[in-house]
Design an enzyme around this catalytic site. Structure first.
Site, PDB file in Angstrom:
ATOM      1  N   SER A   1       4.419 -11.609   4.526  1.00 36.68           N
ATOM      2  CA  SER A   1       5.857 -11.365   4.464  1.00 36.68           C
ATOM      3  C   SER A   1       6.211  -9.884   4.583  1.00 36.68           C
ATOM      4  CB  SER A   1       6.442 -11.946   3.171  1.00 36.68           C
ATOM      5  OG  SER A   1       5.727 -11.480   2.044  1.00 36.68           O
TER       6      SER A   1
ATOM      7  N   ASP B   1       1.671 -20.059  -2.872  1.00 37.79           N
ATOM      8  CA  ASP B   1       1.542 -19.242  -4.079  1.00 37.79           C
ATOM      9  C   ASP B   1       0.051 -19.115  -4.352  1.00 37.79           C
ATOM     10  OD1 ASP B   1       1.477 -17.994  -6.479  1.00 37.79           O
ATOM     11  OD2 ASP B   1       2.660 -19.491  -7.573  1.00 37.79           O
TER      12      ASP B   1
ATOM     13  N   TYR C   1      -7.051  -5.087 -11.567  1.00 34.12           N
ATOM     14  CA  TYR C   1      -6.969  -4.999 -10.099  1.00 34.12           C
ATOM     15  C   TYR C   1      -8.325  -4.620  -9.503  1.00 34.12           C
ATOM     16  CZ  TYR C   1      -5.152  -3.363  -5.546  1.00 34.12           C
ATOM     17  OH  TYR C   1      -4.919  -3.171  -4.202  1.00 34.12           O
ATOM     18  N   VAL C   2      -8.980  -3.632 -10.116  1.00 36.02           N
ATOM     19  CA  VAL C   2     -10.287  -3.187  -9.602  1.00 36.02           C
ATOM     20  C   VAL C   2     -11.311  -4.312  -9.725  1.00 36.02           C
ATOM     21  CG1 VAL C   2     -12.203  -1.591  -9.991  1.00 36.02           C
ATOM     22  CG2 VAL C   2      -9.854  -0.732  -9.971  1.00 36.02           C
TER      23      VAL C   2
ATOM     24  N   LYS D   1     -10.727  -6.694  -6.933  1.00 37.97           N
ATOM     25  CA  LYS D   1     -11.078  -6.169  -5.607  1.00 37.97           C
ATOM     26  C   LYS D   1     -12.592  -6.005  -5.459  1.00 37.97           C
ATOM     27  CE  LYS D   1      -6.936  -6.050  -3.914  1.00 37.97           C
ATOM     28  NZ  LYS D   1      -6.588  -6.939  -2.799  1.00 37.97           N
TER      29      LYS D   1
HETATM   30  P1  NAP Z   1       2.786  -5.480  -0.633  1.00 37.22           P
HETATM   31  O1  NAP Z   1       3.624  -4.747   0.339  1.00 37.22           O
HETATM   32  O2  NAP Z   1       3.127  -5.448  -2.083  1.00 37.22           O
HETATM   33  O3  NAP Z   1       2.630  -6.981  -0.141  1.00 37.22           O
HETATM   34  C1  NAP Z   1       1.924  -7.905  -0.899  1.00 37.22           C
HETATM   35  C2  NAP Z   1       1.918  -9.222  -0.162  1.00 37.22           C
HETATM   36  O4  NAP Z   1       1.233 -10.187  -0.973  1.00 37.22           O
HETATM   37  C3  NAP Z   1       3.323  -9.722   0.086  1.00 37.22           C
HETATM   38  O5  NAP Z   1       3.406 -10.286   1.365  1.00 37.22           O
HETATM   39  C4  NAP Z   1       3.485 -10.788  -0.983  1.00 37.22           C
HETATM   40  O6  NAP Z   1       4.342 -11.803  -0.515  1.00 37.22           O
HETATM   41  C5  NAP Z   1       2.072 -11.322  -1.118  1.00 37.22           C
HETATM   42  N1  NAP Z   1       1.850 -11.956  -2.404  1.00 37.22           N
HETATM   43  C6  NAP Z   1       1.858 -11.389  -3.630  1.00 37.22           C
HETATM   44  N2  NAP Z   1       1.662 -12.319  -4.574  1.00 37.22           N
HETATM   45  C7  NAP Z   1       1.535 -13.516  -3.934  1.00 37.22           C
HETATM   46  C8  NAP Z   1       1.333 -14.848  -4.361  1.00 37.22           C
HETATM   47  N3  NAP Z   1       1.222 -15.180  -5.661  1.00 37.22           N
HETATM   48  N4  NAP Z   1       1.269 -15.806  -3.433  1.00 37.22           N
HETATM   49  C9  NAP Z   1       1.385 -15.517  -2.116  1.00 37.22           C
HETATM   50  N5  NAP Z   1       1.573 -14.276  -1.652  1.00 37.22           N
HETATM   51  C10 NAP Z   1       1.656 -13.278  -2.546  1.00 37.22           C
HETATM   52  O7  NAP Z   1       1.276  -4.959  -0.580  1.00 37.22           O
HETATM   53  P2  NAP Z   1       0.395  -4.345   0.596  1.00 37.22           P
HETATM   54  O8  NAP Z   1       0.277  -2.905   0.319  1.00 37.22           O
HETATM   55  O9  NAP Z   1       0.838  -4.829   1.917  1.00 37.22           O
HETATM   56  O10 NAP Z   1      -1.006  -4.985   0.170  1.00 37.22           O
HETATM   57  C11 NAP Z   1      -1.644  -6.020   0.904  1.00 37.22           C
HETATM   58  C12 NAP Z   1      -3.073  -6.114   0.384  1.00 37.22           C
HETATM   59  O11 NAP Z   1      -3.724  -4.861   0.565  1.00 37.22           O
HETATM   60  C13 NAP Z   1      -3.156  -6.427  -1.113  1.00 37.22           C
HETATM   61  O12 NAP Z   1      -4.222  -7.294  -1.361  1.00 37.22           O
HETATM   62  C14 NAP Z   1      -3.443  -5.064  -1.720  1.00 37.22           C
HETATM   63  O13 NAP Z   1      -4.115  -5.181  -2.937  1.00 37.22           O
HETATM   64  C15 NAP Z   1      -4.292  -4.445  -0.644  1.00 37.22           C
HETATM   65  N6  NAP Z   1      -4.322  -2.985  -0.709  1.00 37.22           N
HETATM   66  C16 NAP Z   1      -3.196  -2.248  -0.561  1.00 37.22           C
HETATM   67  C17 NAP Z   1      -3.268  -0.859  -0.635  1.00 37.22           C
HETATM   68  C18 NAP Z   1      -2.082   0.035  -0.475  1.00 37.22           C
HETATM   69  O14 NAP Z   1      -2.219   1.253  -0.676  1.00 37.22           O
HETATM   70  N7  NAP Z   1      -0.912  -0.464  -0.138  1.00 37.22           N
HETATM   71  C19 NAP Z   1      -4.506  -0.242  -0.865  1.00 37.22           C
HETATM   72  C20 NAP Z   1      -5.631  -1.030  -1.009  1.00 37.22           C
HETATM   73  C21 NAP Z   1      -5.530  -2.398  -0.920  1.00 37.22           C
HETATM   74  P3  NAP Z   1       5.516 -12.521  -1.371  1.00 37.22           P
HETATM   75  O15 NAP Z   1       5.999 -11.545  -2.374  1.00 37.22           O
HETATM   76  O16 NAP Z   1       6.502 -12.895  -0.315  1.00 37.22           O
HETATM   77  O17 NAP Z   1       4.825 -13.709  -1.958  1.00 37.22           O
END
Ligand code: NAP
Length: 244
Positions: free
Chosen positions: A12, A60, A152-153, A156
């Site tokens: 999303s 979810d 979280y760590v 991951k």
């Molecule tokens: P984001 O912008 O917060 O997006 C998170 C996504 O996960 C959204 O699409 C959200 O969709 C979905 N989500 C959360 N809870 C959910 C649930 N219970 N069921 C289904 N979907 C769910 O985060 P992002 O930065 O794009 O992160 C994406 C991935 O990369 C994550 O796993 C994050 O841990 C990892 N990551 C991010 C970073 C960073 O710096 N941004 C760094 C390392 C790793 P809805 O809210 O629509 O459900």
């Protein structure tokens, strides 16, 4: 060759959305899964503008029933799922000493248990096709650790362990399982950080910039490709040099 189908969780916004668009540009049909259907429709509109089929499905990741239903309905509509991108993730930060059990549980359930169940649901179909790609979106902190993020760590780092174990279990079926570990990426997840926290982080990134969702999507697209067929159990860091 048949058109491949990818199931992308958390499509999303942020990294998941960029992965969907990048895979679609490579001609892959995409199933876009998350909770926010309106946002998923926005991603779907962008994908369809590229002339590629997109299917929107509510999921979810904290609910095994929801994961089962979403993957079963996608497999029915698309015939099969060739690529799974386990990208959905949440944070509930806090010092370990004061961390509430519900914050520990929510993060582990969504980020790790949900990803494991999603893998289970797609495996049968991939085994039948004797072709599959699973890409787990972990994090740099899953490799380095990070104070204030024990839940979280752990989730991951757990994804990295899951990746390596599953890779060994199913390699003989021509299914690869890899992880990508993003560094500090400019999305909603990091938008909550203060300017001071961001400046502090930037000081430690050799490439001197935040990552873009597209930086991660490029790695995911490569690992999902035919060309990456001899890579499995690998952890691909995309972090600007933040952790080596
Ligand atoms: P984001 O912008 O917060 O997006 C998170 C996504 O996960 C959204 O699409 C959200 O969709 C979905 N989500 C959360 N809870 C959910 C649930 N219970 N069921 C289904 N979907 C769910 O985060 P992002 O930065 O794009 O992160 C994406 C991935 O990369 C994550 O796993 C994050 O841990 C990892 N990551 C991010 C970073 C960073 O710096 N941004 C760094 C390392 C790793 P809805 O809210 O629509 O459900």
């Amino acid at each position: 060759m048949n058109t491949k189908t990818a199931f992308i969780t958390g499509a999303s916004r942020g990294i998941g959305r960029a992965c969907a668009i990048s895979l679609a540009r490579a001609g892959v049909r995409v199933a876009l899964a998350a909770r926010d259907m309106a946002k998923l429709e926005e991603t779907a509109t962008e994908v369809r503008a590229l002339g590629v089929e997109a299917h929107v499905v509510a999921i979810d990741m904290a609910s095994t029933e929801s994961i089962k239903e979403a993957i079963a309905s996608t497999a029915k509509d698309f015939g099969r799922i060739d690529i799974l991108v386990n990208n959905a993730g949440i944070t509930r930060d806090g010092l370990a000493l004061r961390m509430k059990p519900e914050d520990w549980d929510a993060v582990l359930r969504t980020n790790l248990t949900g990803a494991f169940f999603a893998c289970q649901q797609v495996l049968q179909g991939m085994m039948k096709e004797r072709w599959g790609r699973i890409i787990n979106v972990s994090s740099v902190v899953g490799e380095s650790g990070n104070p204030g993020q024990a839940n979280y760590v752990a989730s991951k780092a757990g994804l990295i362990g899951l990746t390596k174990s599953l890779a060994q279990e199913i390699a003989s079926r021509n299914i690869t399982v890899n992880a990508v570990t993003p560094g500090f990426i400019d999305t909603d997840m990091t938008a909550v950080l203060t300017e001071e926290q961001k400046a502090n982080m930037l000081a430690h990134i050799p490439l001197k910039r935040l990552g873009k969702p597209e930086d991660i999507a490029a790695a995911v697209r490569f690992l999902a490709s035919d060309e990456a067929g001899y890579i499995t159990g690998h952890v691909l860091s995309v972090n600007g040099g933040l952790y080596m």
